[in-house]
Scaffold this motif. Structure first.
Motif, PDB file in Angstrom:
ATOM      1  N   GLU A  47       0.835  -1.208   0.000  1.00 28.84           N
ATOM      2  CA  GLU A  47       0.000   0.000   0.000  1.00 28.84           C
ATOM      3  C   GLU A  47       0.865   1.251   0.000  1.00 28.84           C
ATOM      4  OE1 GLU A  47      -2.862  -0.016   3.107  1.00 28.84           O
ATOM      5  OE2 GLU A  47      -3.908  -1.794   2.376  1.00 28.84           O
ATOM      6  N   VAL A  48       1.941   1.225   0.778  1.00 26.18           N
ATOM      7  CA  VAL A  48       2.849   2.367   0.823  1.00 26.18           C
ATOM      8  C   VAL A  48       3.466   2.600  -0.547  1.00 26.18           C
ATOM      9  CG1 VAL A  48       5.086   3.156   1.717  1.00 26.18           C
ATOM     10  CG2 VAL A  48       3.339   2.285   3.289  1.00 26.18           C
ATOM     11  N   ALA A  49       3.804   1.514  -1.240  1.00 27.86           N
ATOM     12  CA  ALA A  49       4.393   1.638  -2.576  1.00 27.86           C
ATOM     13  C   ALA A  49       3.444   2.373  -3.524  1.00 27.86           C
ATOM     14  CB  ALA A  49       4.733   0.258  -3.129  1.00 27.86           C
ATOM     15  N   VAL A  50       2.128   2.133  -3.392  1.00 23.24           N
ATOM     16  CA  VAL A  50       1.136   2.834  -4.222  1.00 23.24           C
ATOM     17  C   VAL A  50       1.137   4.320  -3.894  1.00 23.24           C
ATOM     18  CG1 VAL A  50      -1.332   3.078  -4.704  1.00 23.24           C
ATOM     19  CG2 VAL A  50      -0.322   0.799  -4.508  1.00 23.24           C
ATOM     20  N   TYR A  51       1.145   4.658  -2.587  1.00 17.25           N
ATOM     21  CA  TYR A  51       1.170   6.070  -2.174  1.00 17.25           C
ATOM     22  C   TYR A  51       2.401   6.775  -2.735  1.00 17.25           C
ATOM     23  CZ  TYR A  51      -2.355   4.739   1.330  1.00 17.25           C
ATOM     24  OH  TYR A  51      -3.481   4.277   1.971  1.00 17.25           O
ATOM     25  N   ILE A  97       8.864  13.255   3.937  1.00 19.75           N
ATOM     26  CA  ILE A  97       7.587  12.554   3.993  1.00 19.75           C
ATOM     27  C   ILE A  97       7.835  11.185   4.615  1.00 19.75           C
ATOM     28  CG2 ILE A  97       5.659  11.636   2.649  1.00 19.75           C
ATOM     29  CD1 ILE A  97       6.594  13.635   0.404  1.00 19.75           C
ATOM     30  N   LEU A  98       7.201  10.902   5.725  1.00 15.57           N
ATOM     31  CA  LEU A  98       7.345   9.608   6.395  1.00 15.57           C
ATOM     32  C   LEU A  98       6.092   8.790   6.139  1.00 15.57           C
ATOM     33  CD1 LEU A  98       8.940   7.742   8.311  1.00 15.57           C
ATOM     34  CD2 LEU A  98       7.747   8.850  10.215  1.00 15.57           C
ATOM     35  N   GLN A  99       6.244   7.735   5.344  1.00 10.38           N
ATOM     36  CA  GLN A  99       5.095   6.906   5.001  1.00 10.38           C
ATOM     37  C   GLN A  99       4.659   6.055   6.202  1.00 10.38           C
ATOM     38  OE1 GLN A  99       3.619   7.325   2.158  1.00 10.38           O
ATOM     39  NE2 GLN A  99       5.187   8.376   0.967  1.00 10.38           N
ATOM     40  N   ARG A 100       3.368   5.842   6.272  1.00 11.33           N
ATOM     41  CA  ARG A 100       2.803   4.971   7.296  1.00 11.33           C
ATOM     42  C   ARG A 100       2.010   3.862   6.602  1.00 11.33           C
ATOM     43  NH1 ARG A 100       2.581  10.028   8.166  1.00 11.33           N
ATOM     44  NH2 ARG A 100       0.611  10.179   7.070  1.00 11.33           N
TER      45      ARG A 100
END
Length: 294
Positions: A47-51, A97-100
């Motif tokens: 999901e993070v990869a999509v963001y 930007i810190l992905q969650r």
């Protein structure tokens, strides 16, 4: 066969985003020595990869360099914090930007606090969120800011507007409510302990919903002519076994009552990415003023 006319009850988030991207591109085209955005993923998460892909495309549209960093899931809290602090001191880094989500052993709030407020393009540092109380909304959390931007797109005057915010998360509901109050709206916040959400939502000029429950809001919960901003993203499986994305609002039913409603997808999502890029240009202006960049 002719194309059907667009449904003007649906607020076109893509069109709003396009205008924001264009303004960002005009700014970056005029700037010199523009630093880069750094997006961090800790561990492997599809999901993070999509963001990150969406943000990379947004950065390209805005004329911003975008650096994607993938940190090993085993990185320690101390190592991650030291990396962020090094970026704070690096003049070639515009924003962080810190992905969650992050792995369980990582304290995400501590890392968000470690990002300097002038590089906090996501608006997640407690100082950035706290600034909203004082009506400084220039670096606000992007999804919350997107909901306000889309309300403005209706042409409604926010001063004195009755708004019901359904959901009170720290990164969406609470900051969105504070931003709307800063615009002069009268805001009621509903949450899981609210006795009758429908009682509140039926009297609202605007309903903003972010609860993570598919089709939570139906037409019986909306005042005729109201604006409905749907922040929810939910994955459901239909009767044919196909997976699709829907919001917290039963859009097809609600648009027969509401004056405006944001679709999912195509509503809040595109505007959120665009506002992340606008936050980056605001951060650059503030860093220039502070003498951090030339």
């Amino acid at each position: 066969m002719k194309d059907l006319a667009p449904d003007h009850r649906l607020i076109d988030g893509k069109a709003v985003a396009a205008r924001i991207f264009a303004a960002c591109k005009a700014y970056t085209d005029a700037a010199t020595n523009m630093p880069r955005l750094v997006s961090i993923s800790v561990g492997d998460n599809p999901e993070v990869a999509v963001y990150m892909r969406n943000q990379a495309r947004g950065a390209e549209r805005a004329g911003l360099r975008f650096d994607q960093q993938y940190w090993d899931a085993g990185i320690t809290q101390e190592e991650a914090k030291a990396n962020i602090q090094a970026m704070n001191d690096d003049p070639t880094v515009l924003g962080i930007i810190l992905q969650r989500p992050v792995p369980d052993h990582i304290n995400v709030r501590s890392l968000q606090s470690a990002i300097h407020p002038l590089k906090d393009v996501e608006g997640m540092n407690p100082a950035s969120i706290g600034n909203i109380v004082y009506s400084d909304v220039a670096l606000a959390p992007c999804t919350a800011a997107a909901s306000v931007e889309l309300i403005k797109e209706t042409g409604l005057d926010l001063k004195g507007l009755e708004v019901v915010m359904i959901g009170h998360s720290e990164i969406v509901g609470k900051p969105a409510a504070m931003m709307l109050m800063a615009e002069g709206a009268t805001v009621t916040v509903c949450h899981h302990m609210t006795r009758s959400v429908a009682m509140h939502s039926r009297r609202a000029d605007v309903v903003v919903v972010a609860v993570g429950k598919a089709h939570f809001i139906g037409p019986d919960m909306i005042k005729p002519g109201a604006a409905v901003i749907d922040i929810g993203i939910n994955q459901i499986v239909d009767a044919d076994g196909n997976t699709r994305i829907v919001g917290d609002v039963d859009t097809d039913a609600v648009k027969e009552v509401a004056g405006w409603v944001t679709p999912v997808p195509g509503g809040v999502g595109p505007v959120t990415v665009a506002l992340l890029m606008r936050n980056a240009t605001v951060a650059h202006k503030r860093q220039l003023a502070a003498g951090w960049v030339n």
